[in-house]
Every structure is written in C-alpha cells, then in structure tokens.
Design a protein around this motif. Structure first.
Motif, PDB file in Angstrom:
ATOM      1  N   ILE A 180      -6.110   3.434   0.166  1.00  0.00           N
ATOM      2  CA  ILE A 180      -5.453   2.132   0.021  1.00  0.00           C
ATOM      3  C   ILE A 180      -4.570   1.865   1.235  1.00  0.00           C
ATOM      4  O   ILE A 180      -4.551   0.765   1.787  1.00  0.00           O
ATOM      5  CB  ILE A 180      -4.616   2.084  -1.270  1.00  0.00           C
ATOM      6  N   THR A 181      -3.834   2.886   1.654  1.00  0.00           N
ATOM      7  CA  THR A 181      -2.923   2.743   2.794  1.00  0.00           C
ATOM      8  C   THR A 181      -3.677   2.464   4.087  1.00  0.00           C
ATOM      9  O   THR A 181      -3.177   1.764   4.968  1.00  0.00           O
ATOM     10  CB  THR A 181      -2.075   4.023   2.946  1.00  0.00           C
ATOM     11  N   THR A 205       0.821  -1.207   0.000  1.00  0.00           N
ATOM     12  CA  THR A 205       0.000   0.000   0.000  1.00  0.00           C
ATOM     13  C   THR A 205       0.861   1.265   0.000  1.00  0.00           C
ATOM     14  O   THR A 205       0.512   2.246  -0.672  1.00  0.00           O
ATOM     15  CB  THR A 205      -0.949   0.017   1.205  1.00  0.00           C
TER      16      THR A 205
END
Length: 255
Positions: A178-179, A71
């Motif tokens: 996403i992270t 990520t």
C-alpha cells in the motif's frame, strides 16, 4: 449477537478506544503524522528543482503527500487490528456482547480521524511553503469527499490485512505494498517521464485517478473522469476488504 440499536454506540465506543490506544503508540503516531511532512519538505527542496512538472513542484506534489499520509497510517491500523486479535482482548469484548463489526469499525473510524488530522497538517505546512489552491467551495467539498473515501477504503484494506497477519509486526510488513503505490503513480512525477514498462501500471492503479482528482479539484483544473474512476476504485476496494475482513474475523474467532 449485538442489536442494531446499540451498534452505533458500540462503533463510537470502539473508535474512541482505538484513538486512545493510538496515542500510546508514540512511535507509530509520529511516523504517520510527521514523516509525510518531512518527505514533502525533502521532495520540494531537495528534488523539486530537478523535476519538471510544468508548475511549482510544491503545487504538484501536495496531493501525493496527502496520500502518503493515508498509506503510512495503514500500517498503524493493521498493527492495531493484529494486536487485538493476538492479545486476547477480542474474547473479553465478545463476553461484553461487542460484535466484530463494531471492533473493526472502531479501528477504521480511528484511522479516519488520524488521517484527516495528518492531511490537514500536511496541507498547513504546504501552504506555509508556497502551495496556493484555487478551488471553489464545491471543489473543496468534492476533494474532501475523494480524500475521505480513499481513507475509508485504505483503512478497511488495512484492517483486513491486520486480520490476516499473525502478529502486529507482520501486519506492518503486509502494508508495504500500500505504501509503495503512491510512488508508482502520478503523485510525484508525471507518468510520461517513467519507463515505458511502468507507465501501464502507473496509469491503471487506484492512486493515479485519486491524485489527479485531488490535484485538479484543488487547483481548479479539468479533472475529466478521474473522480469517477477514483470513486469506483475506492468502493471496490472497500467492498472487497469489508467482505474479507468479515470472513477472516469469523474464521479467527470461531469457537
């Protein structure tokens, strides 16, 4: 239009170009390679003693940190794509008969290489601080397959976000979601320890079956249907992202 015969050569060339560009972006490279290792050390030695997972915390957390590598790397991929789109290089490449698929595939290939390396780095550090896998050869191959498929899916998603962004800085911001996903999954704590309102999301988002697949395969534990769910999520993300990337690239480069 690029011919099918020259497409693989173009993809390899563009992948090499993306890797060379990535080496010059030292700050982003350090972020994607070193930060996950630092986070693993922090989680294991500062928080691990307070988190009950039924096993040594380093054993539990390694798959999640490997996904953090993926990520974090997405921001670099998205930024590289956005930089190409806003820096004028696309027009020069098109004049050399290099197609959009080759440019995007090059960024994805470079992301795949970087993330495999960073995952290996995390794994090496984890082994040094006590992680001991019990996987057979077949389980190692299956875990590698799940990891590579995940990297490919996230990389294509990052490429699509990079095309959507108006600048490399904005592209990095687009990848925040996403992270965040590994934190709201079973990557770092068991889902049943989360608040009830969060458990439904954590149990039904892609990172959880991916994490459970990697953890079960590496530790020789039952995995149930987790690998199939992980593969289904990754393929779906990849198909949607590749379609969106193709449409966005065509829209942004239309004369």
């Amino acid at each position: 239009m690029s011919s099918l015969a020259t497409a693989p050569v173009q993809w390899l060339t563009m992948g090499g170009r993306s890797l060379r560009l990535g080496r010059r972006n030292v700050e982003a490279l350090i972020m994607s390679l070193v930060l996950p290792v630092m986070l693993m050390v922090v989680f294991v030695y500062l928080f691990g003693g307070a988190i009950d997972t039924g096993t040594a915390y380093v054993t539990y957390v390694v798959p999640g940190v490997m996904l953090l590598c993926v990520t974090f790397g997405s921001a670099m991929t998205a930024g590289s794509v956005a930089s190409d789109m806003t820096g004028g290089i696309i027009d020069r490449l098109r004049s050399l008969d290099v197609g959009g698929p080759a440019v995007l595939a090059g960024h994805v290939a470079a992301s795949l290489a970087r993330n495999v390396f960073s995952s290996a780095l995390v794994f090496g550090v984890a082994f040094a601080i006590g992680f001991r896998p019990h996987a057979s050869a077949a389980q190692w191959l299956a875990a590698l397959g799940v990891l590579v498929l995940t990297i490919a899916a996230v990389s294509w998603l990052a490429a699509a976000l990079g095309l959507l962004a108006s600048s490399p800085e904005a592209a990095g911001g687009y990848t925040f979601g996403i992270t965040f996903l590994p934190y709201a999954s079973s990557a770092f704590v068991p889902i049943d320890t989360m608040p009830s309102w969060l458990r439904g999301f954590a149990g039904n988002q892609p990172v959880t079956p991916i994490t459970e697949s990697l953890r079960g395969l590496l530790l020789d534990q039952p995995v149930g249907s987790a690998p199939w769910k992980a593969a289904a999520w990754c393929v779906a993300i990849m198909v949607v992202s590749m379609t969106a990337a193709a449409l966005l690239f065509r829209s942004k480069t239309r004369a």
